[in-house]
Each structure stands twice: as C-alpha cells, then as structure tokens.
Design a protein around this motif. Structure first.
Motif, short mmCIF file in Angstrom:
data_model
loop_
_atom_site.label_atom_id
_atom_site.label_comp_id
_atom_site.label_asym_id
_atom_site.label_seq_id
_atom_site.Cartn_x
_atom_site.Cartn_y
_atom_site.Cartn_z
N HIS A 120 0.85 -1.18 0.00
CA HIS A 120 0.00 0.00 0.00
C HIS A 120 0.88 1.24 0.00
O HIS A 120 2.01 1.22 0.48
CB HIS A 120 -0.96 0.03 1.20
CG HIS A 120 -0.33 -0.23 2.54
ND1 HIS A 120 -0.78 -1.19 3.40
CD2 HIS A 120 0.73 0.33 3.14
CE1 HIS A 120 -0.04 -1.19 4.48
NE2 HIS A 120 0.89 -0.26 4.36
N SER A 199 -3.79 3.56 0.58
CA SER A 199 -4.54 3.30 1.81
C SER A 199 -4.48 4.56 2.66
O SER A 199 -3.43 4.90 3.21
CB SER A 199 -3.92 2.12 2.56
OG SER A 199 -4.57 1.91 3.80
N PHE A 348 -9.84 0.21 2.08
CA PHE A 348 -8.78 -0.28 1.21
C PHE A 348 -8.77 -1.81 1.16
O PHE A 348 -8.68 -2.41 0.08
CB PHE A 348 -7.43 0.23 1.73
CG PHE A 348 -6.24 -0.37 1.03
CD1 PHE A 348 -5.91 0.01 -0.26
CD2 PHE A 348 -5.44 -1.31 1.67
CE1 PHE A 348 -4.81 -0.53 -0.91
CE2 PHE A 348 -4.34 -1.85 1.04
CZ PHE A 348 -4.03 -1.48 -0.26
#
Length: 357
Positions: A120, A199, A348
């Motif tokens: 992420h 994220s 996410f």
C-alpha cells in the motif's frame, strides 16, 4: 484530497487531446513516448500525505493499463510452476500480506527468507523490499520473479509465455496503444495497478483530516504514548521514516539475514532493515522481516524485554542502565494497541478494484 502536481499536468494533456470522451496520455517506454487513447484513472494524493515519489507523469495510470496490471498481478504464468502469482503472497484481506507462513513460500513449496511486506502507498516510497534492494517500483517485481525460492522464472521467459497467450497481446495493445508484449510494458502495467493502492481512509486518517470522527480515551492515550516513544521511526502519514535500522532482533540461525548490508556491502548496515509502515498493522501479522512475532502483544513485549545487543543496534534503544528496549507499562501496551488499530483501513482492504475476482 489534493490533486498532485503530476496529475494536473496529465489532465492538461488529456483535456487538450481527448476524442469522443476518451483521454490520451503519454507513457514513456523503452521504445520512446507512446500516446495512449485510454481513460486516465484519478490518482490523487490524500490531504494528509506527502507528494508522490513515483513519476506519475511518465507512467500515468489508465483504465486499460490498470486492468492489465491487475491481471498480471494475479497470474501464475509469471512463475515457473504456473501457480505462484504476486497475489499468492500478497492477499488483499490481509492488506496484501501472507498469513499462512511466517516467511513467503514459492514454487514447489520452497521457503523464502523474509515475510511478505504489505502493498500500500507504494507511490510514496523511496525504496522497496526489507533491505532496499529495489529503488524503482517498475523494477521491483524482477526480484520475486527471478528468485529461486519465490517465482523461479526469467523475465524473458515470462514475456514469451505472455506473447503466446490468447489474450495478452490484445490487452497490451489496448493498454499501450500499439502492438507489442515487452518487459518494459509488463512492469509499467504492474506499477499502474500498484500505484493506485492508496490506503488513506483509516480512523487515524479521518481524524488527521478533521473529518467527523473522534478517538476513544484509550485511543487518545495510545496516541500520546506512540508520539512519545514510536513516532521517531514510524513517522508521519506513511507511518515510516523509510530509514533502515537495527531494532535488536537476535540473528536468526536459519536464515542468517544480514539485512541492508547485503545491498550496500557496509558493515555499518549489518542487520538493519527498513522501518515498516504501521498502516493496517492489525491485519498484517506475523511481524518483523522474518515473521517471528505472531501478535501485536508479542511485538510490544519484544520492545520492552526482548532486544539483544549488537554493534549496529539503534542508539535510541540503549537505556542508561545498560539494558536495551523501550519503557512501556502493561497498561500503556493496551493503549498503544488500541491506537494501532485506528490505522486499519477497511475501505482499502475491501476495495473491489484490487480484488482477484
């Protein structure tokens, strides 16, 4: 959310050259600049984030490029056994980590030496892997693809397989505007998929942006402890200062992993590993580069009582009395864990754009 300076430039190009609602973007490849008629995706930088480090201008994510990258990410053809894909060790429900083993397992059940890192906010990172062996996102996949204990394949053979596939030549053409299956295009498509993995919608983020959320007393207490005792390394919105540090782990006698020294060759980097982001830490267990710690409780107990000395141990862990660690009481550990759970971004983790099916 603010739009990055890169996106502003890309959208200017798009608005000047769009036809029938389709955007055109210029992607820089080994073959030179390619103009791609393909809707651009909205890559934005959250208001509480730093600027992206990845050059969005040179490889702007497009609808077809993202779709190609996603298909490649979940395709076992990138491995010699036709099974082990990128998504094999990076599972979305665990913030793209792997829980089945403490270290990654590759083709034929071979055991890797390190714990799969979460995927992420890669567009904001300077370097990649636990020891920083990759300095550019487009080339990072070369490491797992060619590792004997991971995907055990060659890039050239992967390209041959993709070129002979019934679907990939068309997908590459749609993504890049001309015929050709190449390594450069494959890696750019994978990057287009991965840079969109932002994220930034945890409870922590919402509070940082002044949205309508509040922390509990436990979470507030945990944040105060975190700011005082953890935030020097796990810094800012990314929850990492992206440095390499020796945090006092005993040398594993099986792997004998020397960490950053493997890349730089410098004894001063012995047993130093990249400070991991704590985003989604609640679901990215097991912890540390070799997955030796199973729970957050184990991690905090290690930091209070489990460290060992070595020449490169980070100085901040040396106590005045000659012992090593961070002073955290049992009550503070409970509060810290309450705060760490505010870093979980369920939006996410559940985002269907990134799911295999």
């Amino acid at each position: 959310m603010k739009i990055t300076k890169y996106l502003i430039l890309i959208l200017f190009i798009w608005s000047c050259s769009s036809e029938s609602g389709n955007g055109e973007s210029v992607i820089t490849t080994d073959d030179g600049p390619l103009t791609v008629t393909n809707p651009l995706l909205d890559f934005t930088v959250p208001a509480n984030f730093p600027d992206a480090t990845y050059s969005i201008l040179q490889n702007p994510p497009t609808e077809k490029g993202f779709e190609l990258g996603k298909k490649l990410f979940y395709d076992g053809q990138l491995a010699s056994d036709g099974v082990v894909s990128c998504g094999f060790c990076h599972i979305q429900s665990f913030a793209f980590t792997h829980h089945t083993h403490i270290t990654s397992h590759g083709v034929d059940g071979q055991i890797g030496t390190r714990n799969a890192q979460p995927l992420h906010n890669l567009a904001f990172m300077n370097e990649f892997t636990w020891d920083g062996a990759a300095t550019f996102l487009d080339t990072q996949p070369i490491i797992p693809i060619t590792s004997e204990v991971e995907m055990n394949e060659t890039v050239s053979n992967v390209i041959l397989k993709l070129a002979a596939d019934d679907t990939y030549p068309t997908l590459f053409e749609e993504a890049f505007g001309s015929e050709g299956v190449s390594a450069d295009r494959m890696f750019k498509a994978l990057s287009q998929f991965m840079v969109m993995m932002v994220s930034a919608n945890s409870k922590f983020d919402k509070l940082e942006r002044g949205e309508a959320v509040t922390f509990t007393d436990q979470e507030n207490a945990g944040r105060a402890i975190f700011d005082a005792k953890c935030a020097s390394c796990h810094a800012g919105a990314l929850q990492t200062d992206q440095s390499y540090r020796n945090n006092g782990l005993a040398m594993d006698p099986v792997f004998n992993d020397i960490g950053r020294e493997r890349v730089t060759g410098l004894p001063d980097d012995n047993r130093k590993f990249k400070v991991p982001s704590l985003r989604n830490i609640e679901v990215t267990f097991p912890y540390m580069h070799d997955g030796r710690l199973a729970t957050l409780e184990d991690v905090l107990n290690f930091y209070t009582d489990g460290m060992v000395d070595s020449p490169t141990l980070d100085e901040q862990f040396r106590r005045p009395d000659g012992t090593f660690g961070i002073d955290i009481t049992p009550e503070e550990k409970v509060q810290l864990i309450a705060f760490l759970k505010t870093l979980t971004d369920n939006d996410f983790i559940e985002d269907r754009r990134f799911s295999e099916f």
